[in-house]
Design a protein around this motif. Structure first.
Motif, short mmCIF file in Angstrom:
data_model
loop_
_atom_site.label_atom_id
_atom_site.label_comp_id
_atom_site.label_asym_id
_atom_site.label_seq_id
_atom_site.Cartn_x
_atom_site.Cartn_y
_atom_site.Cartn_z
N THR A 197 0.84 -1.19 0.00
CA THR A 197 0.00 0.00 0.00
C THR A 197 0.88 1.25 0.00
O THR A 197 2.04 1.19 0.38
CB THR A 197 -0.90 0.07 1.25
OG1 THR A 197 -0.11 0.45 2.39
CG2 THR A 197 -1.58 -1.25 1.52
N PRO A 198 0.32 2.39 -0.37
CA PRO A 198 1.07 3.63 -0.18
C PRO A 198 1.23 3.94 1.32
O PRO A 198 0.54 3.38 2.16
CB PRO A 198 0.18 4.69 -0.86
CG PRO A 198 -0.82 3.95 -1.66
CD PRO A 198 -0.99 2.62 -1.00
N ASP A 199 2.13 4.85 1.61
CA ASP A 199 2.27 5.40 2.96
C ASP A 199 0.95 6.06 3.36
O ASP A 199 0.28 6.70 2.54
CB ASP A 199 3.39 6.45 2.92
CG ASP A 199 3.76 6.99 4.27
OD1 ASP A 199 2.94 7.71 4.86
OD2 ASP A 199 4.87 6.71 4.74
N SER A 239 4.00 17.29 -0.33
CA SER A 239 3.98 18.08 -1.56
C SER A 239 3.09 17.42 -2.61
O SER A 239 2.30 18.09 -3.29
CB SER A 239 5.39 18.23 -2.12
OG SER A 239 6.27 18.80 -1.19
N THR A 240 3.21 16.11 -2.73
CA THR A 240 2.40 15.37 -3.69
C THR A 240 0.92 15.48 -3.36
O THR A 240 0.08 15.73 -4.24
CB THR A 240 2.83 13.88 -3.69
OG1 THR A 240 4.22 13.78 -4.01
CG2 THR A 240 2.02 13.07 -4.69
N VAL A 241 0.59 15.29 -2.08
CA VAL A 241 -0.80 15.32 -1.64
C VAL A 241 -1.46 16.67 -1.92
O VAL A 241 -2.64 16.74 -2.27
CB VAL A 241 -0.87 14.97 -0.14
CG1 VAL A 241 -2.23 15.32 0.46
CG2 VAL A 241 -0.56 13.49 0.08
N PHE A 242 -0.68 17.75 -1.78
CA PHE A 242 -1.23 19.10 -1.99
C PHE A 242 -0.94 19.65 -3.39
O PHE A 242 -1.05 20.84 -3.64
CB PHE A 242 -0.72 20.05 -0.91
CG PHE A 242 -1.43 19.87 0.41
CD1 PHE A 242 -2.63 20.50 0.66
CD2 PHE A 242 -0.91 19.02 1.38
CE1 PHE A 242 -3.31 20.32 1.86
CE2 PHE A 242 -1.58 18.82 2.59
CZ PHE A 242 -2.78 19.47 2.83
N PHE A 292 9.38 5.93 -3.23
CA PHE A 292 8.06 6.54 -3.33
C PHE A 292 7.87 7.16 -4.72
O PHE A 292 6.82 7.00 -5.35
CB PHE A 292 7.86 7.60 -2.25
CG PHE A 292 6.56 8.34 -2.40
CD1 PHE A 292 5.38 7.80 -1.91
CD2 PHE A 292 6.49 9.57 -3.06
CE1 PHE A 292 4.16 8.45 -2.07
CE2 PHE A 292 5.29 10.24 -3.21
CZ PHE A 292 4.12 9.68 -2.72
N ILE A 293 8.88 7.89 -5.19
CA ILE A 293 8.79 8.56 -6.49
C ILE A 293 8.58 7.53 -7.60
O ILE A 293 7.72 7.69 -8.47
CB ILE A 293 10.05 9.39 -6.75
CG1 ILE A 293 10.13 10.55 -5.76
CG2 ILE A 293 10.07 9.92 -8.18
CD1 ILE A 293 11.47 11.25 -5.72
N GLU A 294 9.36 6.46 -7.57
CA GLU A 294 9.29 5.46 -8.64
C GLU A 294 7.95 4.73 -8.65
O GLU A 294 7.43 4.40 -9.72
CB GLU A 294 10.43 4.45 -8.47
CG GLU A 294 11.80 5.04 -8.76
CD GLU A 294 12.93 4.08 -8.38
OE1 GLU A 294 12.63 3.03 -7.77
OE2 GLU A 294 14.09 4.40 -8.68
N GLN A 295 7.39 4.52 -7.48
CA GLN A 295 6.20 3.69 -7.41
C GLN A 295 4.89 4.46 -7.34
O GLN A 295 3.89 4.01 -7.89
CB GLN A 295 6.30 2.78 -6.18
CG GLN A 295 5.20 1.76 -6.12
CD GLN A 295 5.58 0.57 -5.27
OE1 GLN A 295 6.67 0.52 -4.72
NE2 GLN A 295 4.68 -0.38 -5.16
N LYS A 339 -6.25 10.78 -5.84
CA LYS A 339 -7.44 9.95 -5.68
C LYS A 339 -7.08 8.47 -5.75
O LYS A 339 -7.60 7.65 -4.98
CB LYS A 339 -8.47 10.29 -6.75
CG LYS A 339 -9.14 11.65 -6.56
CD LYS A 339 -10.17 11.91 -7.66
CE LYS A 339 -10.81 13.28 -7.49
NZ LYS A 339 -11.78 13.58 -8.58
N PHE A 340 -6.17 8.13 -6.66
CA PHE A 340 -5.71 6.74 -6.77
C PHE A 340 -5.01 6.31 -5.49
O PHE A 340 -5.27 5.22 -4.96
CB PHE A 340 -4.76 6.58 -7.96
CG PHE A 340 -3.98 5.29 -7.92
CD1 PHE A 340 -4.59 4.09 -8.24
CD2 PHE A 340 -2.65 5.29 -7.53
CE1 PHE A 340 -3.87 2.89 -8.17
CE2 PHE A 340 -1.92 4.10 -7.46
CZ PHE A 340 -2.54 2.91 -7.79
N LEU A 341 -4.10 7.14 -4.96
CA LEU A 341 -3.34 6.78 -3.77
C LEU A 341 -4.25 6.60 -2.56
O LEU A 341 -4.10 5.64 -1.78
CB LEU A 341 -2.29 7.85 -3.48
CG LEU A 341 -1.14 7.97 -4.48
CD1 LEU A 341 -0.26 9.17 -4.14
CD2 LEU A 341 -0.30 6.70 -4.51
N GLU A 342 -5.20 7.51 -2.41
CA GLU A 342 -6.14 7.40 -1.29
C GLU A 342 -6.94 6.09 -1.40
O GLU A 342 -7.08 5.36 -0.42
CB GLU A 342 -7.10 8.59 -1.29
CG GLU A 342 -6.45 9.91 -0.92
CD GLU A 342 -7.40 11.09 -1.08
OE1 GLU A 342 -7.13 12.14 -0.48
OE2 GLU A 342 -8.42 10.95 -1.81
#
Length: 369
Positions: free
Chosen positions: A163-165, A293-296, A315-318, A352-355
């Motif tokens: 899963t993501p962080d 930064s990504t989230v916002f 994290f960046i790669e995946q 949205k995908f990560l969430e």
């Protein structure tokens, strides 16, 4: 029943201090009523930094009733003893309490260390060791946040998820808390009164800054010239071996144009999130500076120095839509290009995908209902 949220948030570690907030909100949003305890290896009052008043996990080894435990996340499944990061007096106090339970001091604890363990969960952890994996085989749910740790664990015979962080849920749960700091935090008010939201936020850990300071100074000088934006230096974490506002001042004060440099010395984690979320662009080394930064949806670059930075690379790669910044590129030109061409729509779609990916894979929540 008590549920212990256990992790490395008794020190000023930016992402680690966010984890228990995310998980508490996730429990509440699923109507799970439980008596939450916040625990690290050692007790520590982190409320001055926006964190929790943290107890020592050792207080609960002999707890008389059943309890649940959620390892909140972070790079915790490796062989490194976390007591390395604690002062000598705390090492001497807590190490024997772990050894009495046949456990090395660790953020992955065996169920055998507790009197009446119930549901044990490892949430989006990172790292791998055979010792840790053997203990995790006792857990009721395990997830990893990076492919390498997940693959090694599967090969070791550990049933787990990828899963993501969990900090990808930060905006979902705490957008109002973070934006609200603008009106209640003197540190944030001072920054916005001077620069508004027209700035580049900069976080660089001590290791990289000491290793490549001349190169960094030149790149930042060029960035100011290319973008005409001021630089706001901030610390994501002030625990040992993290960031230092004094080192920033030593390296950059009176070297970079003084009217284009601002040293943000706030240490409240919600203020730090505000600095990141309102920036035009973020330069960082921290994994969770990258994630926030990504989230916002803030254009971003992550600089690398040593093995510890592999967490951000993974994290960046995946999970990220913005690819690596390469050292042979001009930092200033890369930033100027991203400021003009950053794909905010792709960022929003990816969030949205990560969430959804985190929430769908985190079936552990059903174990506590």
């Amino acid at each position: 029943m008590k549920t212990i949220l256990y992790g490395a948030f008794g020190r000023h570690n930016f992402g680690d201090m966010l984890f228990p907030y995310i998980l508490k909100s996730l429990l509440e949003s699923n109507s799970i009523n439980t008596d939450i305890e916040y625990c690290d290896i050692a007790e520590s009052d982190m409320t001055n930094y926006g964190g929790h008043n943290v107890k020592s996990i050792t207080e609960f080894f002999d707890y008389e009733s059943e309890l649940n435990l959620i390892q909140v996340g972070g790079h915790t499944a490796n062989d490194c003893s976390p007591l390395y990061f604690f002062p000598k007096d705390l090492k001497m106090k807590y190490a024997p309490l772990f050894y009495q339970k046949d456990n090395n001091p660790s953020y992955i604890l065996s169920k055998k260390a507790f009197n009446k363990p119930n549901i044990f969960i490892a949430n989006a952890v990172g790292g791998f060791s055979k010792t840790g994996a053997n203990k995790l085989k006792e857990y009721d749910y395990v997830s990893f946040r990076n492919q390498d740790s997940y693959n090694k664990s599967l090969n070791f015979g550990l049933e787990c998820q990828l899963t993501p962080d969990c900090v990808v849920l930060l905006k979902h749960f705490y957008a109002k808390t973070i934006s609200g700091r603008t009106s209640i935090s003197e540190d944030i008010t001072s920054l916005h009164n001077l620069h508004g939201k027209d700035y580049i936020a900069v976080q660089i850990n001590q290791g990289l800054l000491n290793l490549r300071s001349d190169e960094i100074i030149q790149n930042l000088e060029n960035t100011i010239k290319e973008t005409k934006l001021p630089l706001v230096f901030f610390c994501a974490g002030i625990a040992p071996r993290h960031d230092s506002i004094n080192l920033y001042k030593q390296k950059f004060q009176n070297i970079l144009p003084n009217n284009m440099v601002y040293f943000f010395d706030g240490t409240n984690i919600w203020d730090i999130c505000n600095v990141i979320s309102n920036a035009k662009f973020v330069i960082g080394t921290s994994l969770h500076v990258r994630i926030v930064s990504t989230v916002f949806n803030v254009p971003r670059i992550t600089l690398y120095s040593d093995h510890a930075d592999i967490k951000a690379k993974e994290f960046i790669e995946q999970w990220d839509t913005v690819s690596h910044y390469k050292d042979n590129e001009s930092l200033a030109k890369y930033i100027r290009k991203e400021l003009k061409e950053h794909d905010y729509e792709a960022d929003a779609t990816q969030l949205k995908f990560l969430e959804n990916e985190y929430l769908t894979k985190s079936t552990w929540i059903n174990l506590l209902k």
